[in-house]
Design a protein around this motif. Sequence first.
Motif, PDB file in Angstrom:
ATOM      1  N   THR A 171      11.498   6.032   8.283  1.00 30.26           N
ATOM      2  CA  THR A 171      12.743   5.776   9.008  1.00 30.26           C
ATOM      3  C   THR A 171      13.769   6.883   8.785  1.00 30.26           C
ATOM      4  O   THR A 171      14.537   7.214   9.687  1.00 30.26           O
ATOM      5  CB  THR A 171      13.312   4.405   8.586  1.00 30.26           C
ATOM      6  N   ASP A 174      12.898   9.576  11.190  1.00 32.71           N
ATOM      7  CA  ASP A 174      13.210   9.152  12.563  1.00 32.71           C
ATOM      8  C   ASP A 174      14.706   9.217  12.843  1.00 32.71           C
ATOM      9  O   ASP A 174      15.132   9.652  13.909  1.00 32.71           O
ATOM     10  CB  ASP A 174      12.718   7.719  12.799  1.00 32.71           C
ATOM     11  N   ARG A 175      15.504   8.789  11.866  1.00 35.50           N
ATOM     12  CA  ARG A 175      16.969   8.790  12.066  1.00 35.50           C
ATOM     13  C   ARG A 175      17.486  10.217  12.192  1.00 35.50           C
ATOM     14  O   ARG A 175      18.457  10.466  12.896  1.00 35.50           O
ATOM     15  CB  ARG A 175      17.661   8.042  10.917  1.00 35.50           C
ATOM     16  N   LYS A 176      16.812  11.132  11.500  1.00 38.21           N
ATOM     17  CA  LYS A 176      17.185  12.545  11.604  1.00 38.21           C
ATOM     18  C   LYS A 176      16.919  13.053  13.025  1.00 38.21           C
ATOM     19  O   LYS A 176      17.762  13.720  13.631  1.00 38.21           O
ATOM     20  CB  LYS A 176      16.343  13.329  10.578  1.00 38.21           C
ATOM     21  N   ILE A 178      16.760  11.249  15.742  1.00 41.93           N
ATOM     22  CA  ILE A 178      17.710  10.578  16.634  1.00 41.93           C
ATOM     23  C   ILE A 178      19.087  11.249  16.535  1.00 41.93           C
ATOM     24  O   ILE A 178      19.761  11.479  17.540  1.00 41.93           O
ATOM     25  CB  ILE A 178      17.832   9.076  16.250  1.00 41.93           C
ATOM     26  N   HIS A 179      19.481  11.569  15.312  1.00 39.94           N
ATOM     27  CA  HIS A 179      20.784  12.208  15.077  1.00 39.94           C
ATOM     28  C   HIS A 179      20.876  13.528  15.868  1.00 39.94           C
ATOM     29  O   HIS A 179      21.854  13.788  16.570  1.00 39.94           O
ATOM     30  CB  HIS A 179      20.940  12.466  13.577  1.00 39.94           C
ATOM     31  N   TRP A 180      19.855  14.341  15.773  1.00 38.75           N
ATOM     32  CA  TRP A 180      19.869  15.614  16.494  1.00 38.75           C
ATOM     33  C   TRP A 180      19.896  15.391  18.013  1.00 38.75           C
ATOM     34  O   TRP A 180      20.575  16.090  18.746  1.00 38.75           O
ATOM     35  CB  TRP A 180      18.649  16.463  16.104  1.00 38.75           C
ATOM     36  N   GLU A 182      21.114  12.803  19.589  1.00 33.06           N
ATOM     37  CA  GLU A 182      22.434  12.287  19.993  1.00 33.06           C
ATOM     38  C   GLU A 182      23.459  13.404  20.086  1.00 33.06           C
ATOM     39  O   GLU A 182      24.359  13.370  20.910  1.00 33.06           O
ATOM     40  CB  GLU A 182      22.921  11.235  18.978  1.00 33.06           C
ATOM     41  N   ARG A 183      23.325  14.387  19.228  1.00 34.18           N
ATOM     42  CA  ARG A 183      24.279  15.500  19.225  1.00 34.18           C
ATOM     43  C   ARG A 183      23.892  16.593  20.212  1.00 34.18           C
ATOM     44  O   ARG A 183      24.656  17.545  20.404  1.00 34.18           O
ATOM     45  CB  ARG A 183      24.369  16.090  17.813  1.00 34.18           C
ATOM     46  N   GLU A 185      21.632  18.660  19.660  1.00 33.15           N
ATOM     47  CA  GLU A 185      21.237  19.828  18.849  1.00 33.15           C
ATOM     48  C   GLU A 185      19.718  19.893  18.818  1.00 33.15           C
ATOM     49  O   GLU A 185      19.075  19.208  18.018  1.00 33.15           O
ATOM     50  CB  GLU A 185      21.770  19.684  17.416  1.00 33.15           C
ATOM     51  N   ARG A 219      23.046  15.188  25.737  1.00 34.51           N
ATOM     52  CA  ARG A 219      23.045  14.330  24.553  1.00 34.51           C
ATOM     53  C   ARG A 219      22.396  12.990  24.854  1.00 34.51           C
ATOM     54  O   ARG A 219      22.603  12.426  25.925  1.00 34.51           O
ATOM     55  CB  ARG A 219      24.475  14.090  24.075  1.00 34.51           C
ATOM     56  N   GLU A 221      21.724   9.030  24.652  1.00 38.11           N
ATOM     57  CA  GLU A 221      22.394   7.748  24.404  1.00 38.11           C
ATOM     58  C   GLU A 221      21.318   6.768  23.952  1.00 38.11           C
ATOM     59  O   GLU A 221      20.396   6.461  24.699  1.00 38.11           O
ATOM     60  CB  GLU A 221      23.069   7.250  25.684  1.00 38.11           C
TER      61      GLU A 221
END
Lengths: 241, 74
Positions: A171, A174-176, A178-180, A182-183, A185, A219, A221
């Motif tokens: 997880t 995965d969150r990493k 998702i973070h990229w 969303e930004r 990046e 980005r 959503e």
Amino acid sequence: MGDRFVERKPDALIVVADDHMNAFSFNCVPAFCVRIGKTVQRMMQDNAEAFDKVLDHMATEYVLHEELANQLLAQGMESGFDLALSWEAPIDHAFLSPVNTLLGSRPIPPLVPIFVNAFIAPQPTARRCFQFGQHIARVVAKSPWTVGLIATGGLSHFPELLLSRVGQTDTVFDRKLIHWMERGEHEPLLDLTADELHKTGSHEFLNWMVLLGAITPARAEVRYFGELPRINLAAVEWKLG
Amino acid sequence: MSRYAINSLLYHLKKDPALRARFIEDPAAAIADADLTGEERAAFLAGDMRKINELGGYLHLVMSIPKIGTHGGH
């Protein structure tokens, strides 16, 4: 998401997903394969797995957007993408589950299935998948059509493709990702290695990389992020233009 | 290492109901012609999917052979 999709009156829906040694096996495993022709069959299997069985209510045959598929293929060859093509490969849950989830009983536009070799080493690199997505965007931008694009595949599941690790997910990784997303990046994602994807069970993220190439730098959503017993999943939307 | 032989056998066990039936009936006879190492053959005869997977059998095949695979077993 399905209503918003239908409102745009799409002429075609490109679906980027992977095979599970069903359509392609020992005669050939293409890195990227464009499904061409007029129609495609839903894969029928005796003793189908649960995630294929839930698609039993869906049509057995789907219309393809032949012209768009042919243009992706021909222009790909002209611009350095040595793509495989298939007239016969059927499509399984990897392609149809997201279509089913997105559209439900709404009409399904002509499809362009694109297979990415996510599981059989050596796979295409994350960077190459991204570049292929950029190619898709260029072809679509020049075309007269309104085109939707879905990429599918679980987030982390089945690390190292070991039976003994089925049930484990990553997880944090995965969150990493998702973070990229969303930004917007995408640069760090280009350097994801085959080893990282294998160890975290993120093989199918290669399909996502194709999509990211097509929509960068938009980005994401995030509509859903879920840790299921054997797999992490997310539903993510990018709105363009 | 015969990754191809293992996976080819798994694939045919998945897709060919007749071979699958023969394997369930008499495993040794059903896979007699397969080009497997002793270790690989022993894993098949024991129905040890974890071992077959560790020896190079692709997870998606190992998990999805009706009546033999481990899918849904968790």
